[in-house]
Design a protein around this motif. Structure first.
Motif, PDB file in Angstrom:
ATOM      1  N   ALA A   1       0.862  -1.041  -0.097  1.00  8.69           N
ATOM      2  CA  ALA A   1       0.059  -0.305   0.029  1.00  8.69           C
ATOM      3  C   ALA A   1       0.925   1.372  -0.066  1.00  8.69           C
ATOM      4  CB  ALA A   1      -0.862   0.036   1.296  1.00  8.69           C
ATOM      5  N   GLY A   2       1.150   1.804   1.226  1.00  8.81           N
ATOM      6  CA  GLY A   2       2.132   3.054   1.057  1.00  8.81           C
ATOM      7  C   GLY A   2       3.644   2.427   1.116  1.00  8.81           C
ATOM      8  N   GLY A   3       3.501   1.018   1.594  1.00  6.07           N
ATOM      9  CA  GLY A   3       5.038   0.594   1.577  1.00  6.07           C
ATOM     10  C   GLY A   3       6.263   1.017   2.614  1.00  6.07           C
TER      11      GLY A   3
ATOM     12  N   GLY B   1      -2.316   0.717  -3.258  1.00  3.32           N
ATOM     13  CA  GLY B   1      -2.176   1.829  -2.799  1.00  3.32           C
ATOM     14  C   GLY B   1      -2.978   3.000  -3.495  1.00  3.32           C
ATOM     15  N   GLU B   2      -3.645   2.314  -4.840  1.00  2.00           N
ATOM     16  CA  GLU B   2      -4.111   3.515  -5.412  1.00  2.00           C
ATOM     17  C   GLU B   2      -5.638   2.901  -5.774  1.00  2.00           C
ATOM     18  OE1 GLU B   2      -2.526   5.420  -8.986  1.00  2.00           O
ATOM     19  OE2 GLU B   2      -0.472   5.110  -8.042  1.00  2.00           O
ATOM     20  N   ILE B   3      -6.162   2.269  -4.813  1.00  2.00           N
ATOM     21  CA  ILE B   3      -7.651   1.502  -5.034  1.00  2.00           C
ATOM     22  C   ILE B   3      -8.363   2.505  -4.446  1.00  2.00           C
ATOM     23  CG2 ILE B   3      -8.979  -0.319  -4.710  1.00  2.00           C
ATOM     24  CD1 ILE B   3      -6.540  -2.370  -4.799  1.00  2.00           C
ATOM     25  N   ALA B   4      -9.436   3.166  -5.222  1.00  2.00           N
ATOM     26  CA  ALA B   4      -9.913   4.312  -4.552  1.00  2.00           C
ATOM     27  C   ALA B   4     -11.109   3.593  -3.585  1.00  2.00           C
ATOM     28  CB  ALA B   4     -10.912   5.047  -5.553  1.00  2.00           C
TER      29      ALA B   4
ATOM     30  N   ALA C   1      -6.853   1.497   2.941  1.00  2.00           N
ATOM     31  CA  ALA C   1      -5.616   2.128   2.187  1.00  2.00           C
ATOM     32  C   ALA C   1      -5.787   3.520   2.451  1.00  2.00           C
ATOM     33  CB  ALA C   1      -5.692   1.735   0.699  1.00  2.00           C
ATOM     34  N   THR C   2      -6.465   3.869   3.513  1.00  2.00           N
ATOM     35  CA  THR C   2      -6.484   5.370   3.792  1.00  2.00           C
ATOM     36  C   THR C   2      -5.072   5.819   4.255  1.00  2.00           C
ATOM     37  OG1 THR C   2      -8.699   5.002   4.360  1.00  2.00           O
ATOM     38  CG2 THR C   2      -8.016   7.212   5.037  1.00  2.00           C
TER      39      THR C   2
ATOM     40  N   GLN D   1       5.653   2.730  -8.054  1.00  2.00           N
ATOM     41  CA  GLN D   1       4.728   3.496  -7.381  1.00  2.00           C
ATOM     42  C   GLN D   1       4.127   4.910  -7.890  1.00  2.00           C
ATOM     43  OE1 GLN D   1       6.201   2.509  -3.440  1.00  2.00           O
ATOM     44  NE2 GLN D   1       4.107   2.101  -3.025  1.00  2.00           N
ATOM     45  N   ALA D   2       5.230   5.599  -8.508  1.00  2.00           N
ATOM     46  CA  ALA D   2       5.113   6.967  -8.634  1.00  2.00           C
ATOM     47  C   ALA D   2       4.687   7.312 -10.172  1.00  2.00           C
ATOM     48  CB  ALA D   2       6.458   7.795  -8.890  1.00  2.00           C
TER      49      ALA D   2
END
Lengths: 275, 164
Positions: free
Chosen positions: A32-34, A55-58, A75-76, B67-68
């Motif tokens: 996710a954020g890692g 990480g980018e799943i809305a 993932a907030t 990721q970017a």
């Protein structure tokens, strides 16, 4: 430091992530954020063959009013949780403690679900969730969803109740707008993990007290909670804060020192939560 | 195992082929040749590698380049105006001697830009808390805090050619 080689899948939805997890099984790790995982990869403490980026799943990033509870997508980011007006009003302990996680850069990227699923007893949020009896929602590729009480989620050091094909999708925290609360974090340097931390909520003589870094998992200070329920003063109850705990020993502190810190910090937390 | 990524860095968008394990800081320094972003501890403690991703400060040693993908990265090289005018935070560090060896400075400046974006008028305490993810071995932080205070008091870009 360069992480070991791995393949990478960017999931666009929770279902896509779960399908990839089902396909790769224990060889895969969710990213996710890692901010817990990437340091482990660099140190070669974890060597997954596939990273599934969620990480980018809305639909995993939200904070919703669920009636008696607030539902937080896994993932907030910490930043969003710490700044949430809804959480500040309804579960101020969690919003405040999340604002103490790491440093601003870490909070901008790291996620609450990532921190919880990582299962590090030195992290701030797991102790909060244990103290307030949060519920963790896990989903698997078969579509089945189960609710796990926070007290049963953390099994041992870095080990949780999640099965290899399961993903933490939601954190449900009970609304406790009127309860007294306190978060105490003792560390030597800014941004460090807590040497010992305390998350406390207090409603009359009913208390929920979570301890950070006092064992292989976040634990409740049960003896203190029972003493308070039995009519003991906060000072008397705090003297039992380390009872039944098995704190780790490391460069920062030995177990005796951690027990001392737990008693002092629980005393401070109860004092602050009552005022 | 290679991936194609399209990343905007300081407004310039480029598509590159990278290994999934490539760290953003290595991508910036080695593929984009932007060496202003420094690698310090490489363990997400020191903050020397701080950049902005979509406007939020991040430690680029703890972000994968993949990721970017599709995002906007800002580095220290992108702060000054095209006419050479300094960003207020850069000028603040110059005016207040907010650096000695300079190693932590790009990260300090990018983290400070992040602080001021959230809170244009931070207190001294808020500046210190905002910089808790950035370590400086030289200054004792006092001059750095003063530099951020200077920038908060002078929010406009500073004209080029004022000596230095």
């Amino acid at each position: 430091m360069i992480p070991p080689k791995f393949d990478y899948v960017k999931a666009r939805s929770a279902d896509e992530a779960l399908a990839a997890l089902a396909e790769h099984g224990e060889d895969a790790k969710l990213l996710a954020g890692g901010h817990s995982l990437i340091p482990l990869l660099k140190l070669r403490l974890s060597s997954p063959s596939v990273l599934i980026d969620i990480g980018e799943i809305a639909d995993l990033s939200y904070i919703n009013d669920g009636g008696t509870h607030i539902a937080i997508g896994a993932a907030t980011t910490h930043r969003t949780v710490a700044h949430s007006e809804l959480l500040r009003a309804q579960v101020p302990l969690l919003a405040h403690a999340t604002g103490q996680v790491g440093d601003p850069q870490v909070r901008n990227r790291g996620t609450i679900g990532g921190s919880i699923a990582h299962g590090d007893p030195a992290s701030d949020q797991p102790a909060v969730l244990v103290a307030i009896d949060a519920v963790l929602v896990a989903r698997s590729a078969t579509g089945s969803q189960r609710e796990i009480p926070a007290g049963e989620f953390f099994r041992s050091f870095l080990e949780t109740a999640l099965a290899p094909d399961e993903m933490l999708v939601e954190i449900r925290v009970p609304k406790i707008p009127g309860a007294g609360w306190s978060f105490q974090k003792f560390n030597r340097r800014a941004q460090d993990w807590a040497i010992v931390g305390v998350a406390a909520v207090l409603d009359g003589t009913s208390a929920g007290i979570g301890l950070v870094n006092m064992g292989g998992t976040p634990v409740r200070a049960k003896a203190t909670e029972e003493a308070l329920a039995g009519g003991a003063s906060p000072a008397e109850a705090a003297a039992h804060a380390a009872d039944g705990t098995d704190p780790p020993s490391d460069l920062n502190a030995d177990p005796d020192y951690r027990c001392h810190l737990a008693r002092v910090l629980v005393g401070r937390a109860l004092h602050e939560a009552r005022s | 195992m290679q991936r194609e990524v399209t990343i905007s860095v300081n407004g310039a968008t480029r598509t590159d082929t990278v290994e999934p394990r490539l760290l953003l800081v290595h991508y910036l320094r080695e593929q984009r040749r932007l060496t202003g972003t420094h690698i310090g501890c490489d363990t997400s403690n020191c903050g020397a590698c701080t950049v902005l991703i979509d406007g939020l400060s991040a430690k680029s040693c703890t972000v994968l380049a993949v990721q970017a993908d599709g995002h906007e990265v800002s580095t220290i090289e992108g702060l000054a105006g095209s006419d050479g005018s300094f960003h207020p935070v850069q000028e603040g560090f110059r005016q207040c001697h907010g650096l000695q060896c300079g190693y932590c400075t790009p990260g300090m400046i990018m983290a400070s830009v992040g602080i001021l974006a959230d809170n244009p008028h931070p207190s001294e305490s808020e500046i210190r808390m905002g910089l808790e993810g950035n370590i400086c071995r030289c200054t004792g932080y006092q001059k750095i805090v003063e530099a951020v205070q200077w920038a908060a008091a002078h929010p406009q870009p500073q004209p080029a050619g004022q000596g230095g």
